[in-house]
Scaffold this motif. Structure first.
Motif, mmCIF file in Angstrom:
data_model
loop_
_atom_site.group_PDB
_atom_site.id
_atom_site.type_symbol
_atom_site.label_atom_id
_atom_site.label_comp_id
_atom_site.label_asym_id
_atom_site.label_seq_id
_atom_site.Cartn_x
_atom_site.Cartn_y
_atom_site.Cartn_z
ATOM 1 N N LEU A 220 -0.529 8.801 11.135
ATOM 2 C CA LEU A 220 1.061 9.148 11.527
ATOM 3 C C LEU A 220 1.911 7.894 11.678
ATOM 4 O O LEU A 220 2.920 7.666 11.332
ATOM 5 N N ILE A 221 1.230 6.811 12.882
ATOM 6 C CA ILE A 221 1.718 5.698 13.091
ATOM 7 C C ILE A 221 2.041 4.863 11.792
ATOM 8 O O ILE A 221 3.093 4.327 11.559
ATOM 9 N N ALA A 222 0.901 4.796 11.027
ATOM 10 C CA ALA A 222 1.059 4.141 9.746
ATOM 11 C C ALA A 222 2.267 4.526 8.795
ATOM 12 O O ALA A 222 3.164 3.641 8.178
ATOM 13 N N GLU A 223 2.318 6.040 8.851
ATOM 14 C CA GLU A 223 3.573 6.534 7.743
ATOM 15 C C GLU A 223 4.906 6.122 8.492
ATOM 16 O O GLU A 223 5.829 5.881 7.807
ATOM 17 N N ALA A 224 4.909 6.159 9.916
ATOM 18 C CA ALA A 224 6.144 5.857 10.503
ATOM 19 C C ALA A 224 6.589 4.396 10.181
ATOM 20 O O ALA A 224 7.715 4.105 10.008
ATOM 21 N N VAL A 225 5.488 3.476 10.377
ATOM 22 C CA VAL A 225 5.819 2.033 10.251
ATOM 23 C C VAL A 225 6.347 1.747 8.574
ATOM 24 O O VAL A 225 7.316 1.223 8.313
ATOM 25 N N SER A 226 5.871 2.640 7.666
ATOM 26 C CA SER A 226 6.259 2.310 6.159
ATOM 27 C C SER A 226 7.947 2.988 6.241
ATOM 28 O O SER A 226 8.386 2.642 5.480
ATOM 29 N N ALA A 227 8.101 4.103 6.903
ATOM 30 C CA ALA A 227 9.471 4.381 6.819
ATOM 31 C C ALA A 227 10.387 3.510 7.641
ATOM 32 O O ALA A 227 11.453 3.411 7.124
ATOM 33 N N VAL B 63 6.308 13.781 8.992
ATOM 34 C CA VAL B 63 5.466 14.893 9.156
ATOM 35 C C VAL B 63 4.007 14.846 8.591
ATOM 36 O O VAL B 63 3.928 14.641 7.545
ATOM 37 N N GLU B 64 2.958 14.770 9.393
ATOM 38 C CA GLU B 64 1.661 14.776 8.903
ATOM 39 C C GLU B 64 0.915 16.240 9.480
ATOM 40 O O GLU B 64 0.980 16.568 10.581
ATOM 41 N N ASP B 65 0.697 17.023 8.373
ATOM 42 C CA ASP B 65 -0.068 18.176 8.909
ATOM 43 C C ASP B 65 -1.647 18.416 8.209
ATOM 44 O O ASP B 65 -2.112 17.661 7.544
ATOM 45 N N LYS B 66 -2.253 19.172 9.081
ATOM 46 C CA LYS B 66 -3.597 19.582 8.716
ATOM 47 C C LYS B 66 -4.064 20.792 8.864
ATOM 48 O O LYS B 66 -3.361 21.369 9.470
ATOM 49 N N LYS B 67 -5.053 21.249 8.236
ATOM 50 C CA LYS B 67 -5.497 22.728 7.921
ATOM 51 C C LYS B 67 -5.803 23.176 9.447
ATOM 52 O O LYS B 67 -6.343 22.263 10.542
ATOM 53 N N THR B 68 -5.963 24.380 9.542
ATOM 54 C CA THR B 68 -6.018 25.062 10.848
ATOM 55 C C THR B 68 -7.308 24.672 11.504
ATOM 56 O O THR B 68 -7.693 24.383 12.840
ATOM 57 N N ILE C 118 0.749 -1.068 0.070
ATOM 58 C CA ILE C 118 0.146 0.038 -0.125
ATOM 59 C C ILE C 118 0.766 1.287 0.035
ATOM 60 O O ILE C 118 2.053 1.357 0.855
ATOM 61 N N ILE C 119 0.659 2.125 -0.921
ATOM 62 C CA ILE C 119 1.628 3.388 -0.878
ATOM 63 C C ILE C 119 1.005 4.215 0.267
ATOM 64 O O ILE C 119 -0.227 4.540 0.626
ATOM 65 N N SER C 120 1.923 4.533 0.953
ATOM 66 C CA SER C 120 1.968 5.617 2.171
ATOM 67 C C SER C 120 2.755 6.851 1.781
ATOM 68 O O SER C 120 3.920 6.804 1.385
ATOM 69 N N LYS C 121 2.082 8.110 1.885
ATOM 70 C CA LYS C 121 2.665 9.374 1.791
ATOM 71 C C LYS C 121 2.445 10.192 2.885
ATOM 72 O O LYS C 121 1.448 10.784 3.122
ATOM 73 N N ALA C 122 3.471 10.589 3.724
ATOM 74 C CA ALA C 122 3.514 11.597 4.696
ATOM 75 C C ALA C 122 3.653 12.831 3.958
ATOM 76 O O ALA C 122 3.963 13.023 2.881
ATOM 77 N N ASP C 123 2.990 13.767 4.658
ATOM 78 C CA ASP C 123 3.231 15.331 4.107
ATOM 79 C C ASP C 123 4.741 15.735 3.844
ATOM 80 O O ASP C 123 5.028 16.262 2.646
ATOM 81 N N PHE C 124 5.370 15.411 4.773
ATOM 82 C CA PHE C 124 7.021 15.418 4.682
ATOM 83 C C PHE C 124 7.767 14.228 5.283
ATOM 84 O O PHE C 124 7.442 13.835 6.336
ATOM 85 N N THR C 125 8.629 13.852 4.698
ATOM 86 C CA THR C 125 9.771 12.820 5.236
ATOM 87 C C THR C 125 10.963 13.498 5.246
ATOM 88 O O THR C 125 11.628 13.903 4.292
ATOM 89 N N LEU C 126 11.626 13.332 6.380
ATOM 90 C CA LEU C 126 13.025 14.144 6.585
ATOM 91 C C LEU C 126 13.985 12.945 6.446
ATOM 92 O O LEU C 126 13.917 11.950 7.124
ATOM 93 N N MET C 127 15.038 13.126 5.574
ATOM 94 C CA MET C 127 15.776 11.838 5.203
ATOM 95 C C MET C 127 17.187 12.542 5.145
ATOM 96 O O MET C 127 17.408 13.746 4.699
ATOM 97 N N ASP C 128 18.121 11.646 5.112
ATOM 98 C CA ASP C 128 19.440 11.776 4.712
ATOM 99 C C ASP C 128 19.662 11.063 3.112
ATOM 100 O O ASP C 128 19.395 9.931 2.950
ATOM 101 N N ILE C 129 20.060 11.926 2.235
ATOM 102 C CA ILE C 129 20.081 11.501 0.896
ATOM 103 C C ILE C 129 21.403 10.736 0.379
ATOM 104 O O ILE C 129 21.487 10.086 -0.817
ATOM 105 N N ILE C 130 22.186 10.652 1.274
ATOM 106 C CA ILE C 130 23.501 9.705 1.052
ATOM 107 C C ILE C 130 22.974 8.297 1.324
ATOM 108 O O ILE C 130 23.317 7.603 0.682
#
Length: 328
Positions: A212-219, A195-200, A175-187
């Motif tokens: 968020l937990i699902a996205e963390a597990v996929s990472a 990071v998962e964000d929602k509107k105000t 299953i494709i998982s897409k967090a709003d942002f994934t912070l990574m080292d490209i080396i």
């Protein structure tokens, strides 16, 4: 790891996309939240120069919020802007202090030396737009990205990857998982933070934390998967359990909540085999209800936590790169 045998006599469930995960899913995974203080989440350390500068730049953040009262019409906000700024472009302190508005809670002293230039700061502009367009998620995306950049999450070999597609894998489906942002080292392609964000104005739902937990597990899965058709992935050695702890950041408008999602073989096996987990996984949370970036005290905690997270991220990324060089 990805061919772990299914445990016997376990209750099955069907793996769903991250945005379909709910509190019931977390129950099946036996995930429990432990609320901790910010000092328990990360040891106290001196702020980096960049973090210190961000706090100093936002010392007079109330300038932005004089312009973003959500209970005023657009024309009223415009009038407030022009009434607050005098002909020289400085704040009209007398007018601004005379205004009776319960939403205005100054975090710094409004002195004659404070001028409207502070409103030109990218983060102030982003926060103003968030308040004005509270029904949109894109201003929150922009604010989060700019804040992370100002703190150094895009420096050197670090990269803030928006909408990075990762696979949430089981033995039955990908299953494709897409967090709003994934912070990574490209080396090393070590993924450390989602990071998962929602509107105000978005209300809390029973899937916000679960997503968020699902996205963390996929990472976590992506950090250990090797595809032997690619030499770079062949060379990658597995991270240690501590290094494969994923930090999660959930941003709902102005509110920040931090999570530490540990690497758990029980949790990974539960996802892989689509069976109820055999043991509990404890996820640290700081704090329930979130820290409000508009509040000066909360803002210091947010920046401090992000700064500490960056320090850990940099250290873990360097460890991953050292492993990569050894295998080459």
């Amino acid at each position: 790891l990805l061919s772990a045998p299914a445990p016997g006599n376990e209750e099955p469930f069907e793996l769903q996309p991250p945005n379909k995960w709910t509190d019931e899913t977390l129950e099946a995974m036996k995930i429990k939240f432990l609320d901790v203080s910010h000092s328990e989440m990360f040891p106290t350390k001196l702020l980096s120069d960049k973090a210190t500068k961000v706090l100093e730049d936002l010392k007079y953040l109330d300038v932005a919020f004089l312009l973003s009262y959500e209970n005023r019409s657009r024309s009223a906000r415009s009038s407030l802007f022009y009434d607050t700024v005098d002909d020289s472009g400085r704040l009209d302190n007398e007018n601004s202090h005379d205004r009776d508005d319960s939403n205005s809670k100054p975090s710094g002293d409004m002195t004659e030396n404070n001028d409207i230039d502070s409103m030109k700061h990218p983060l102030c502009k982003a926060l103003f737009i968030m308040g004005k367009y509270s029904y949109l998620e894109s201003p929150v995306d922009s604010f989060v990205f700019q804040l992370l950049c100002h703190l150094g999450f895009n420096d050197n070999w670090l990269y803030i990857f928006p909408q990075l597609p990762l696979r949430l894998r089981s033995n039955k489906r990908n299953i494709i998982s897409k967090a709003d942002f994934t912070l990574m080292d490209i080396i090393s392609f070590y993924r450390a933070v989602v990071v998962e964000d929602k509107k105000t104005v978005e209300e809390e739902s029973n899937c916000a934390e679960a997503q968020l937990i699902a996205e963390a597990v996929s990472a976590q899965q992506a950090n250990v998967v090797k595809d032997h058709s690619f030499p770079s992935k062949r060379a990658r050695s597995l991270p240690t359990s501590d290094e494969n702890t994923i930090m999660g950041i959930r941003v709902c408008g102005f509110s920040f909540t931090f999570y530490r999602i540990p690497y758990s073989q029980h949790l990974i096996n539960s996802v892989l085999n689509e069976f109820v987990a055999s043991k509990t996984t404890i996820v640290q949370r700081c704090r329930h209800g979130g820290y409000d970036f508009r509040n000066a005290g909360d803002r210091e905690v947010i920046v401090s936590l992000l700064d500490s997270l960056l320090y850990q991220f940099t250290h873990d990324g360097e460890q991953a790169k050292r492993r990569l060089s050894k295998t080459n």
